[in-house]
Design a protein around this motif. Structure first.
Motif, PDB file in Angstrom:
ATOM      1  N   GLY A   2       0.817  -1.206   0.000  1.00  0.00           N
ATOM      2  CA  GLY A   2       0.000   0.000   0.000  1.00  0.00           C
ATOM      3  C   GLY A   2       0.854   1.261   0.000  1.00  0.00           C
ATOM      4  O   GLY A   2       1.862   1.337   0.713  1.00  0.00           O
ATOM      5  N   ASP A   3       0.455   2.262  -0.804  1.00  0.00           N
ATOM      6  CA  ASP A   3       1.309   3.443  -0.999  1.00  0.00           C
ATOM      7  C   ASP A   3       1.048   4.575  -0.009  1.00  0.00           C
ATOM      8  O   ASP A   3       1.721   5.601  -0.029  1.00  0.00           O
ATOM      9  CB  ASP A   3       1.194   3.965  -2.426  1.00  0.00           C
ATOM     10  N   GLY A   4       0.035   4.419   0.874  1.00  0.00           N
ATOM     11  CA  GLY A   4      -0.231   5.451   1.868  1.00  0.00           C
ATOM     12  C   GLY A   4      -1.018   6.633   1.358  1.00  0.00           C
ATOM     13  O   GLY A   4      -1.419   7.498   2.133  1.00  0.00           O
ATOM     14  N   LYS A   5      -1.256   6.680   0.054  1.00  0.00           N
ATOM     15  CA  LYS A   5      -2.021   7.774  -0.537  1.00  0.00           C
ATOM     16  C   LYS A   5      -3.408   7.292  -0.933  1.00  0.00           C
ATOM     17  O   LYS A   5      -4.408   7.931  -0.601  1.00  0.00           O
ATOM     18  CB  LYS A   5      -1.289   8.335  -1.763  1.00  0.00           C
ATOM     19  N   THR A   6      -3.459   6.203  -1.652  1.00  0.00           N
ATOM     20  CA  THR A   6      -4.753   5.646  -2.070  1.00  0.00           C
ATOM     21  C   THR A   6      -5.136   4.437  -1.234  1.00  0.00           C
ATOM     22  O   THR A   6      -6.191   3.846  -1.443  1.00  0.00           O
ATOM     23  CB  THR A   6      -4.699   5.234  -3.548  1.00  0.00           C
TER      24      THR A   6
ATOM     25  N   GLY B 198       1.864   0.062   3.374  1.00  0.00           N
ATOM     26  CA  GLY B 198       2.298  -1.320   3.437  1.00  0.00           C
ATOM     27  C   GLY B 198       3.608  -1.483   4.178  1.00  0.00           C
ATOM     28  O   GLY B 198       4.364  -0.515   4.372  1.00  0.00           O
ATOM     29  N   ILE B 199       3.901  -2.704   4.574  1.00  0.00           N
ATOM     30  CA  ILE B 199       5.116  -2.950   5.351  1.00  0.00           C
ATOM     31  C   ILE B 199       6.372  -2.826   4.497  1.00  0.00           C
ATOM     32  O   ILE B 199       7.478  -2.789   5.038  1.00  0.00           O
ATOM     33  CB  ILE B 199       5.090  -4.322   6.045  1.00  0.00           C
ATOM     34  N   MET B 200       6.223  -2.761   3.165  1.00  0.00           N
ATOM     35  CA  MET B 200       7.382  -2.531   2.297  1.00  0.00           C
ATOM     36  C   MET B 200       7.657  -1.040   2.132  1.00  0.00           C
ATOM     37  O   MET B 200       8.605  -0.650   1.437  1.00  0.00           O
ATOM     38  CB  MET B 200       7.160  -3.180   0.930  1.00  0.00           C
ATOM     39  N   LYS B 201       6.847  -0.199   2.773  1.00  0.00           N
ATOM     40  CA  LYS B 201       6.993   1.257   2.671  1.00  0.00           C
ATOM     41  C   LYS B 201       7.407   1.847   4.013  1.00  0.00           C
ATOM     42  O   LYS B 201       7.219   1.244   5.066  1.00  0.00           O
ATOM     43  CB  LYS B 201       5.662   1.887   2.234  1.00  0.00           C
ATOM     44  N   GLN B 202       7.951   3.073   3.961  1.00  0.00           N
ATOM     45  CA  GLN B 202       8.290   3.802   5.172  1.00  0.00           C
ATOM     46  C   GLN B 202       7.064   4.566   5.667  1.00  0.00           C
ATOM     47  O   GLN B 202       6.351   5.177   4.875  1.00  0.00           O
ATOM     48  CB  GLN B 202       9.441   4.768   4.912  1.00  0.00           C
ATOM     49  N   ILE B 203       6.820   4.544   6.964  1.00  0.00           N
ATOM     50  CA  ILE B 203       5.598   5.157   7.483  1.00  0.00           C
ATOM     51  C   ILE B 203       5.735   6.662   7.728  1.00  0.00           C
ATOM     52  O   ILE B 203       4.735   7.350   7.906  1.00  0.00           O
ATOM     53  CB  ILE B 203       5.137   4.467   8.787  1.00  0.00           C
ATOM     54  N   GLU B 204       6.942   7.180   7.735  1.00  0.00           N
ATOM     55  CA  GLU B 204       7.134   8.601   8.035  1.00  0.00           C
ATOM     56  C   GLU B 204       7.637   9.414   6.845  1.00  0.00           C
ATOM     57  O   GLU B 204       7.566  10.633   6.855  1.00  0.00           O
ATOM     58  CB  GLU B 204       8.124   8.759   9.199  1.00  0.00           C
ATOM     59  N   THR B 205       8.152   8.762   5.822  1.00  0.00           N
ATOM     60  CA  THR B 205       8.773   9.479   4.701  1.00  0.00           C
ATOM     61  C   THR B 205       7.936   9.332   3.440  1.00  0.00           C
ATOM     62  O   THR B 205       7.638   8.209   3.018  1.00  0.00           O
ATOM     63  CB  THR B 205      10.196   8.938   4.431  1.00  0.00           C
ATOM     64  N   PHE B 206       7.565  10.477   2.846  1.00  0.00           N
ATOM     65  CA  PHE B 206       6.704  10.454   1.672  1.00  0.00           C
ATOM     66  C   PHE B 206       7.341  11.216   0.513  1.00  0.00           C
ATOM     67  O   PHE B 206       8.110  12.159   0.718  1.00  0.00           O
ATOM     68  CB  PHE B 206       5.336  11.073   2.001  1.00  0.00           C
ATOM     69  N   LYS B 207       6.996  10.810  -0.682  1.00  0.00           N
ATOM     70  CA  LYS B 207       7.486  11.481  -1.888  1.00  0.00           C
ATOM     71  C   LYS B 207       6.639  12.719  -2.170  1.00  0.00           C
ATOM     72  O   LYS B 207       5.622  12.973  -1.505  1.00  0.00           O
ATOM     73  CB  LYS B 207       7.417  10.520  -3.075  1.00  0.00           C
TER      74      LYS B 207
ATOM     75  N   ASP C 256       4.662  13.203  -4.584  1.00  0.00           N
ATOM     76  CA  ASP C 256       3.320  12.861  -5.064  1.00  0.00           C
ATOM     77  C   ASP C 256       2.408  12.338  -3.961  1.00  0.00           C
ATOM     78  O   ASP C 256       1.267  11.954  -4.209  1.00  0.00           O
ATOM     79  CB  ASP C 256       3.398  11.835  -6.206  1.00  0.00           C
ATOM     80  N   GLY C 257       2.900  12.323  -2.724  1.00  0.00           N
ATOM     81  CA  GLY C 257       2.073  11.911  -1.597  1.00  0.00           C
ATOM     82  C   GLY C 257       2.138  10.433  -1.264  1.00  0.00           C
ATOM     83  O   GLY C 257       1.490   9.986  -0.309  1.00  0.00           O
ATOM     84  N   THR C 258       2.908   9.659  -2.008  1.00  0.00           N
ATOM     85  CA  THR C 258       3.028   8.233  -1.725  1.00  0.00           C
ATOM     86  C   THR C 258       4.223   7.979  -0.811  1.00  0.00           C
ATOM     87  O   THR C 258       5.197   8.729  -0.815  1.00  0.00           O
ATOM     88  CB  THR C 258       3.195   7.412  -3.023  1.00  0.00           C
TER      89      THR C 258
END
Length: 378
Positions: free
Chosen positions: A204-208, A212-221, A223-225
């Motif tokens: 999960g990209d955190g935007k839509t 997900g556990i493959m993503k960082q929970i505090e750092t975003f690009k 584009d908001g993902t």
């Protein structure tokens, strides 16, 4: 069910229907009903048979262990029997939260990956996630009792994202008694939601969707993902030294005890890299698990090929506040089924970025049984 997974006869019927239809929109949904009816044929026939027998045999009915419906659930399913009147394009009917909770329980039982996820109750819109650590100090009854408890807490807004699923409900099911309508509805809803929830948990990209556990929970690009976690290339074997870095990360700087590992991988990588590294020939013949500690393997196509994930249980929370349904605007008047959109408002995140380690699974090397050379004495 994909089109190429249905039998040839049904493929021809669907193709003929679509080729000859004047109203392409209606034909598409009629075709969808035909495919779903074929996919769920066994379940539909089983429930119809159980319904007929249970009506005449009370002992058999009790043996089925059917869910005892609440007043709210009964009212929902009574409306559900005539979905075109109960749920229209301008009126959204909300599935009772008790049904959502039971469905999520079924999803967890059907997916060993989602057994790793903690689900918040469906009637909660905000949920607190976090971990705590501290010490408790014993002292005399007359002495001051001291202690320290530190906690890292964060809020999870469960109404953040939307997971849409398309459900085709055969009228044959709505003719059954309510407990059997409930049994079918929760079964197909769980099946429809499962893949989306697993995908959100992993990537999960955190935007839509969830983070997900493959993503960082505090750092975003920009584009908001959420940013991807770094992929380790140093995990080559499942030995104490080979997994030391993984275990140190998952321990969150020594705050957590890691007694077993959860390994998630793609089916192709399981065959080519994971199993050759995890299993080796035994001296007595056959193969054995060569890991020094429990590694529970979870195989799913939603895990990107070439990457593996090490994680632990109880460090990721997902929640769904409600599932809303409405009849799809373009279904018009179908004779045998209704197409319904289910929208599950949900979100999810880990307690910290150290709860999962992403690694390059192609770097794993095949386990080779150690050979000891013995020199005979003179």
């Amino acid at each position: 069910m994909k089109f190429d997974e249905i039998d040839k006869e049904l493929q021809l019927k669907v193709k003929e229907l679509l080729d000859n239809a004047e109203d392409k929109g209606e034909a598409i949904y009629q075709a969808a009903e035909m495919i779903v009816a074929a996919k769920n044929k066994k379940l539909i026939e089983e429930l119809k048979e159980q319904n007929a027998r249970a009506a005449a045999d009370e002992d058999y009915r009790r043996s089925l262990g059917l869910h005892s419906l609440s007043k709210e659930e009964k009212e929902f399913y009574e409306k559900f029997k005539d979905i075109k009147q109960a749920v229209t394009a301008s009126q959204i009917d909300i599935i009772p939260t008790s049904i959502v909770d039971r469905t999520l329980d079924d999803v967890k039982k059907a997916s060993d990956i989602l057994e790793l996820v903690e689900f918040a109750p469906a009637d909660v819109k905000k949920w607190i996630v976090g971990e705590h650590s501290g010490v408790a100090v014993w002292g005399d009854l007359t002495a001051a009792i001291t202690g320290e408890l530190s906690a890292e807490l964060s809020g999870l807004n469960i109404e953040q994202h939307k997971l849409s699923v398309y459900l085709v409900i055969p009228k044959a099911i709505r003719d059954l008694s309510l407990p059997f309508v409930d049994k079918y509805f929760t079964a197909i809803l769980a099946e429809a939601m499962q893949d989306g929830l697993v995908k959100g948990y992993l990537t999960g990209d955190g935007k839509t969707g969830p983070i997900g556990i493959m993503k960082q929970i505090e750092t975003f690009k920009e584009d908001g993902t959420a940013d991807d976690k770094a992929t380790l290339s140093t995990v080559t074997k499942f030995s104490p030294k080979g997994l030391s870095g993984v275990r140190k990360t998952l321990s969150n700087n020594g705050k957590r005890t890691v007694s077993e590992l959860e390994l998630i991988c793609n089916p192709l990588d399981e065959a080519e890299y994971v199993d050759p590294a995890l299993y080796g020939e035994a001296l007595t013949g056959g193969y054995r698990n060569t890991s020094f500690m429990p590694i529970n393997k979870h195989v799913d196509a939603n895990c990107p090929q070439g990457k593996g994930i090490f994680t632990i249980k109880g460090v990721y929370t997902m929640g769904a506040t409600s599932v809303q349904m409405k009849e799809y605007d373009q279904t018009k008047a179908l004779d045998d089924a209704d197409v319904i959109i289910g929208k599950c408002y949900a979100n999810g995140r880990a307690v910290d970025d150290n709860c999962a380690v992403v690694f390059d699974v192609t770097k794993l090397v095949e386990y080779v049984l150690p050979v000891t050379q013995v020199t005979a004495g003179a």
